[in-house]
Design an enzyme around this catalytic site. Structure first.
Site, PDB file in Angstrom:
ATOM      1  N   GLU A 286       0.566  -1.098  -0.661  1.00 26.76           N
ATOM      2  CA  GLU A 286      -0.093   0.580  -0.299  1.00 26.76           C
ATOM      3  C   GLU A 286       0.771   1.171   0.338  1.00 26.76           C
ATOM      4  O   GLU A 286       0.948   2.164   0.896  1.00 26.76           O
ATOM      5  CB  GLU A 286      -1.405   0.229   1.609  1.00 26.76           C
ATOM      6  CG  GLU A 286      -1.843  -1.284   0.929  1.00 26.76           C
ATOM      7  CD  GLU A 286      -3.384  -1.218   2.050  1.00 26.76           C
ATOM      8  OE1 GLU A 286      -3.207  -0.110   2.890  1.00 26.76           O
ATOM      9  OE2 GLU A 286      -3.703  -1.770   1.798  1.00 26.76           O
TER      10      GLU A 286
ATOM     11  N   GLU B 273      -5.801  -8.566  -1.030  1.00 25.96           N
ATOM     12  CA  GLU B 273      -5.926  -8.154   0.527  1.00 25.96           C
ATOM     13  C   GLU B 273      -7.189  -7.491   0.208  1.00 25.96           C
ATOM     14  O   GLU B 273      -7.490  -6.699  -1.065  1.00 25.96           O
ATOM     15  CB  GLU B 273      -5.654  -7.123   1.496  1.00 25.96           C
ATOM     16  CG  GLU B 273      -4.158  -7.301   1.752  1.00 25.96           C
ATOM     17  CD  GLU B 273      -3.874  -6.068   3.075  1.00 25.96           C
ATOM     18  OE1 GLU B 273      -4.448  -5.875   3.166  1.00 25.96           O
ATOM     19  OE2 GLU B 273      -2.574  -6.309   3.114  1.00 25.96           O
TER      20      GLU B 273
END
Length: 499
Positions: free
Chosen positions: A185, A299
């Protein structure tokens, strides 16, 4: 099309709603056992996420891994922080030269492989002595460093030593079956390079080239972004700069905001956001110079309001996401398989709404049993426009059907009635039904009756898992080729019909 022909076609393609004699809404679903079917790889159970690397050295983690593998038979696990200083990978001697130590990394990967699971390697975070800013610590409890490297040449050297060590230890045939994902991320606070995107792209380019320099068979991808971001820009960058990329990875959760996922203010139900985001990313890949790149959704999870991830809500929400995302992602990695998880510190008690399938101590949640049911779906899918079923079949002609009644955690739902009509099956075929609902696979009432112990003993955990273990399926027969099913709110059912 004449009305009668239209009606037959509609029945074959979709469920129709009618009123039952008791006033309940009833969905009519026609299932043709000889209808055209398409491949249905179990993409939702190929990989799971987990907290950070060092947790995998704990027996509690490995017990949860073995337990979840029994119900999902997953092949990959992904976690953060393989280069965190707690694993001791990178140091510098008195002359400032790099010193590498992969002994704990070996124990991490040895433990996975011993249990039949391969690593989906997330290359993160920055060793402090290699960090441009040693004080750039993320607010997570384990305080990982999110800085770029102080020297890209030293980062290159670490990457090459890391990859070569893995190849030397495990063999290229094994390591070539892994995946290497660059960072986690980087579009949010897990990366503080400036400017954020440009500096990440530079890190990705160096890392990808470093890995390929060790062996071109090593698979590398990114951008591993939150909220399905940057993919189009990432693919333009890698194409323009001839940077290797073997797969695209990104993240998206049901409770990510519409603005973050899509850049709009439109109304998109939480139950539809993950797969709509996957469709957006798949479109960006299709329009790129590498339109056939695999998409790894590394995810995701269902919405988490009101501690819903501990409840039976997960089963229908999971099934509904599987229904929608089929064909959009190559892997859909549930975050996480276990509540051995410490982003906010050690978990103090079971059932605080954490992400995993097993609560503190190894207690099976309803989501654990939902995966058990959905694992039994067939490898071919029969089309249906119903939003409440997945129709599948196996090579032996058996039909496996997931059916559910999804109600969001903040809503109150009514019982749902379904009637299945089976074509090209014996009119009295043997069938079975298993459920996860308030009375089956639901540990929360048993935990409450036990007094909600903060630290359940092994004996209490064993008792809870024994009490919630799913009973053998209910055996029934079709009645004139039909089967009626009544589902309470947030029930997930698995129906099998023998040929």
């Amino acid at each position: 099309m004449p009305f009668k022909q239209w009606t037959l076609a509609a029945l074959l393609l979709r469920g129709l709603w009618t009123s039952s004699p008791h006033g309940l809404a009833q969905e009519q679903i026609v299932v043709d056992a000889q209808a055209h079917a398409t491949p249905f790889p179990h993409y939702w159970e190929q990989m799971f996420g987990s907290g950070r690397a060092i947790l995998s050295l704990r027996e509690s983690y490995r017990e949860d891994l073995r337990a979840v593998k029994q119900v999902a038979d997953f092949h990959y696990v992904r976690f953060h922080a393989i280069f965190h200083d707690e694993l001791g990978v990178y140091n510098e001697d008195e002359h400032g030269d790099a010193v590498y130590n992969f002994s704990l990394v070996d124990q991490v990967y040895d433990g996975l492989l011993k249990n039949g699971v391969k690593p989906f390697v997330e290359i993160s975070f920055m060793p402090k002595k290699l960090a441009f800013n040693p004080d750039a610590l993320h607010p997570f409890w384990y305080k990982q460093n999110v800085s770029p490297p102080k020297s890209m040449e030293r980062w290159d050297d670490l990457m090459k030593h890391f990859a070569q060590h893995l190849v030397d230890r495990y063999g290229i045939e094994e390591v070539a079956s892994w995946y290497f994902e660059v960072w986690n991320e980087p579009n949010i606070d897990f990366w503080n390079g400036i400017p954020r995107q440009k500096s990440y792209f530079e890190l990705y380019a160096h890392t990808a080239r470093d890995l390929k320099a060790v062996d071109p068979r090593l698979r590398v991808g990114g951008p591993a972004t939150a909220a399905a971001a940057w993919v189009g820009d990432f693919l333009k960058y890698t194409t323009a700069n001839k940077v290797p990329v073997d797969f695209v990875s990104t993240h998206g959760y049901a409770d990510d905001t519409v603005e973050n996922l899509f850049g709009t203010s439109e109304e998109v139900p939480m139950d539809e956001r993950v797969c709509r985001a996957a469709a957006k990313v798949r479109g960006e890949i299709k329009s790129s110079a590498q339109p056939d790149l695999p998409l790894m959704w590394t995810e995701w999870n269902v919405e988490g309001m009101m501690a819903s991830r501990d409840t039976i809500f997960v089963g229908p929400a999971l099934a509904n996401t599987i229904r929608q995302c089929d064909g959009l992602t190559d892997m859909l990695s549930f975050w996480t398989f276990s509540d051995v998880f410490e982003e906010g510190g050690p978990i103090a008690k079971p059932f605080e709404g954490e992400f995993g399938l097993r609560a503190k101590g190894g207690i099976n949640k309803p989501s654990y049993y939902a995966y058990l049911l959905l694992h039994q779906l067939g490898k071919e899918r029969i089309a249906s426009a119903s939003k409440d079923v997945i129709l599948t079949k196996s090579d032996n002609g058996e039909l496996e059907i997931a059916a559910w009644n999804l109600v969001d955690p903040d809503k109150r739902g009514s019982r749902q009635s379904m009637e299945f009509e089976f074509l090209n099956m014996p009119a009295d075929a043997q069938a079975s039904i298993q459920r996860v609902d308030t009375e089956h696979g639901n540990v929360l009432p048993h935990y409450a009756a036990m007094g909600k112990p903060l630290d359940p003993t092994p004996e209490q955990v064993e008792e809870l898992n024994r009490e919630t273990a799913l009973a053998p399926p209910e055996q029934v027969r079709l009645n004139g080729g039909r089967l009626k099913l009544s589902l309470a709110a947030n029930t997930l059912a698995l129906i099998k019909v023998e040929p």
